[in-house]
Design a protein around this motif. Sequence first.
Motif, PDB file in Angstrom:
ATOM      1  N   ALA A  93       0.840  -1.206   0.000  1.00 36.16           N
ATOM      2  CA  ALA A  93       0.000   0.000   0.000  1.00 36.16           C
ATOM      3  C   ALA A  93       0.873   1.253   0.000  1.00 36.16           C
ATOM      4  N   GLY A  94       1.970   1.227   0.758  1.00 40.96           N
ATOM      5  CA  GLY A  94       2.898   2.347   0.765  1.00 40.96           C
ATOM      6  C   GLY A  94       3.518   2.583  -0.600  1.00 40.96           C
ATOM      7  N   LEU A  95       3.904   1.501  -1.268  1.00 39.95           N
ATOM      8  CA  LEU A  95       4.475   1.618  -2.616  1.00 39.95           C
ATOM      9  C   LEU A  95       3.448   2.163  -3.603  1.00 39.95           C
ATOM     10  N   ARG A  96       2.211   1.698  -3.508  1.00 40.33           N
ATOM     11  CA  ARG A  96       1.157   2.207  -4.399  1.00 40.33           C
ATOM     12  C   ARG A  96       0.895   3.694  -4.155  1.00 40.33           C
ATOM     13  N   SER A  97       0.968   4.088  -2.891  1.00 34.39           N
ATOM     14  CA  SER A  97       0.786   5.489  -2.539  1.00 34.39           C
ATOM     15  C   SER A  97       1.900   6.347  -3.150  1.00 34.39           C
ATOM     16  N   VAL A  98       3.126   5.866  -3.080  1.00 35.38           N
ATOM     17  CA  VAL A  98       4.264   6.602  -3.658  1.00 35.38           C
ATOM     18  C   VAL A  98       4.105   6.716  -5.170  1.00 35.38           C
ATOM     19  N   ARG A  99       3.710   5.628  -5.808  1.00 29.64           N
ATOM     20  CA  ARG A  99       3.524   5.656  -7.261  1.00 29.64           C
ATOM     21  C   ARG A  99       2.432   6.664  -7.650  1.00 29.64           C
ATOM     22  N   SER A 100       1.322   6.620  -6.933  1.00 30.57           N
ATOM     23  CA  SER A 100       0.233   7.566  -7.213  1.00 30.57           C
ATOM     24  C   SER A 100       0.685   9.007  -7.016  1.00 30.57           C
ATOM     25  N   HIS A 101       1.442   9.242  -5.963  1.00 21.80           N
ATOM     26  CA  HIS A 101       1.946  10.589  -5.693  1.00 21.80           C
ATOM     27  C   HIS A 101       2.848  11.071  -6.832  1.00 21.80           C
ATOM     28  N   ALA A 102       3.730  10.192  -7.313  1.00 20.98           N
ATOM     29  CA  ALA A 102       4.639  10.563  -8.402  1.00 20.98           C
ATOM     30  C   ALA A 102       3.867  10.913  -9.670  1.00 20.98           C
ATOM     31  N   VAL A 103       2.839  10.140  -9.968  1.00 24.50           N
ATOM     32  CA  VAL A 103       2.049  10.385 -11.185  1.00 24.50           C
ATOM     33  C   VAL A 103       1.209  11.658 -11.033  1.00 24.50           C
ATOM     34  N   LEU A 104       0.563  11.823  -9.899  1.00 22.46           N
ATOM     35  CA  LEU A 104      -0.296  12.991  -9.684  1.00 22.46           C
ATOM     36  C   LEU A 104       0.490  14.302  -9.621  1.00 22.46           C
TER      37      LEU A 104
ATOM     38  N   SER B 296       6.269  14.405 -10.383  1.00 22.81           N
ATOM     39  CA  SER B 296       7.650  14.500  -9.903  1.00 22.81           C
ATOM     40  C   SER B 296       8.021  13.179  -9.235  1.00 22.81           C
ATOM     41  N   PRO B 297       9.291  12.807  -9.273  1.00 23.33           N
ATOM     42  CA  PRO B 297       9.709  11.538  -8.665  1.00 23.33           C
ATOM     43  C   PRO B 297       9.372  11.473  -7.178  1.00 23.33           C
ATOM     44  N   ALA B 298       9.060  10.278  -6.714  1.00 26.97           N
ATOM     45  CA  ALA B 298       8.752  10.045  -5.303  1.00 26.97           C
ATOM     46  C   ALA B 298       9.385   8.719  -4.888  1.00 26.97           C
ATOM     47  N   THR B 299       9.734   8.612  -3.607  1.00 26.81           N
ATOM     48  CA  THR B 299      10.424   7.411  -3.137  1.00 26.81           C
ATOM     49  C   THR B 299       9.769   6.803  -1.910  1.00 26.81           C
ATOM     50  N   LEU B 300       9.999   5.508  -1.764  1.00 23.63           N
ATOM     51  CA  LEU B 300       9.703   4.802  -0.529  1.00 23.63           C
ATOM     52  C   LEU B 300      11.068   4.368  -0.005  1.00 23.63           C
ATOM     53  N   THR B 301      11.392   4.761   1.209  1.00 21.59           N
ATOM     54  CA  THR B 301      12.687   4.443   1.810  1.00 21.59           C
ATOM     55  C   THR B 301      12.497   3.356   2.854  1.00 21.59           C
TER      56      THR B 301
ATOM     57  N   VAL C 113       7.405   6.961   3.345  1.00 18.13           N
ATOM     58  CA  VAL C 113       6.972   7.463   2.042  1.00 18.13           C
ATOM     59  C   VAL C 113       7.447   8.906   1.931  1.00 18.13           C
ATOM     60  N   SER C 114       8.024   9.281   0.782  1.00 19.29           N
ATOM     61  CA  SER C 114       8.617  10.615   0.642  1.00 19.29           C
ATOM     62  C   SER C 114       7.609  11.749   0.818  1.00 19.29           C
TER      63      SER C 114
ATOM     64  N   GLY D 205      17.683   1.884   1.725  1.00 21.73           N
ATOM     65  CA  GLY D 205      17.642   2.236   0.312  1.00 21.73           C
ATOM     66  C   GLY D 205      16.240   2.647  -0.099  1.00 21.73           C
ATOM     67  N   ASN D 206      16.140   3.098  -1.335  1.00 18.99           N
ATOM     68  CA  ASN D 206      14.875   3.596  -1.889  1.00 18.99           C
ATOM     69  C   ASN D 206      14.370   2.719  -3.019  1.00 18.99           C
ATOM     70  N   ILE D 207      13.088   2.799  -3.237  1.00 19.15           N
ATOM     71  CA  ILE D 207      12.493   2.403  -4.505  1.00 19.15           C
ATOM     72  C   ILE D 207      11.841   3.677  -5.016  1.00 19.15           C
ATOM     73  N   ARG D 208      12.278   4.147  -6.166  1.00 17.58           N
ATOM     74  CA  ARG D 208      11.851   5.436  -6.706  1.00 17.58           C
ATOM     75  C   ARG D 208      10.850   5.222  -7.836  1.00 17.58           C
ATOM     76  N   PHE D 209       9.810   6.052  -7.828  1.00 17.75           N
ATOM     77  CA  PHE D 209       8.811   6.052  -8.893  1.00 17.75           C
ATOM     78  C   PHE D 209       8.919   7.364  -9.654  1.00 17.75           C
ATOM     79  N   PHE D 210       8.674   7.311 -10.957  1.00 23.02           N
ATOM     80  CA  PHE D 210       8.803   8.465 -11.837  1.00 23.02           C
ATOM     81  C   PHE D 210       7.417   8.950 -12.276  1.00 23.02           C
ATOM     82  N   PRO D 211       7.331  10.177 -12.815  1.00 28.05           N
ATOM     83  CA  PRO D 211       6.028  10.750 -13.204  1.00 28.05           C
ATOM     84  C   PRO D 211       5.226   9.908 -14.204  1.00 28.05           C
TER      85      PRO D 211
END
Length: 154
Positions: free
Chosen positions: A51-62, A65-70, A80-81, A110-116
């Motif tokens: 759920a945290g990863l999905r939230s980060v991905r949604s944030h990056a798309v919306l 700008s890039p967003a990360t989960l650390t 969540v960034s 470490g991070n998993i980064r999501f892009f726009p």
Amino acid sequence: MIQAHRNSGFSLVELLVVLVIVVLAVAVVPPLFMGVGSTAELRGAARQLAAGLRSVRSHAVLKQSPATLTVDLEARHFRVSSNNRSISLPTDVAVKLYTAQSELLNESSGNIRFFPDGSSTGGHITLANERLEYTVNVDWLTGRIGIDEQSVQR
């Protein structure tokens, strides 16, 4: 006429058979339920991480700008960034992070980064106890997040 008198009770043999069955049930049933709580906790942690990863991905798309989960393996939490709150992982669970080399902050985080566009650096996070292992996968191309469950072989 003589009528036969019938006793309406249980014989000693019947009582002993019932007692043996009860003792066997008490001895066998509890081990079947051992680890159920830790398994549910492990499954819950994997779902919370997904759920945290999905939230980060949604944030990056919306936000476009890039967003990360650390993930901090030593402190046993993830962040969540877009939210400064840390979410703790169970203490009795082994946690492993596999991510791009460029996203490693040090040997324990470490991070998993999501892009726009929804894509990501990819990777996976594994949560395991003595019985089960959950792997939260992140596809690098699509950013798709999935959870795989696997029994631990001994």
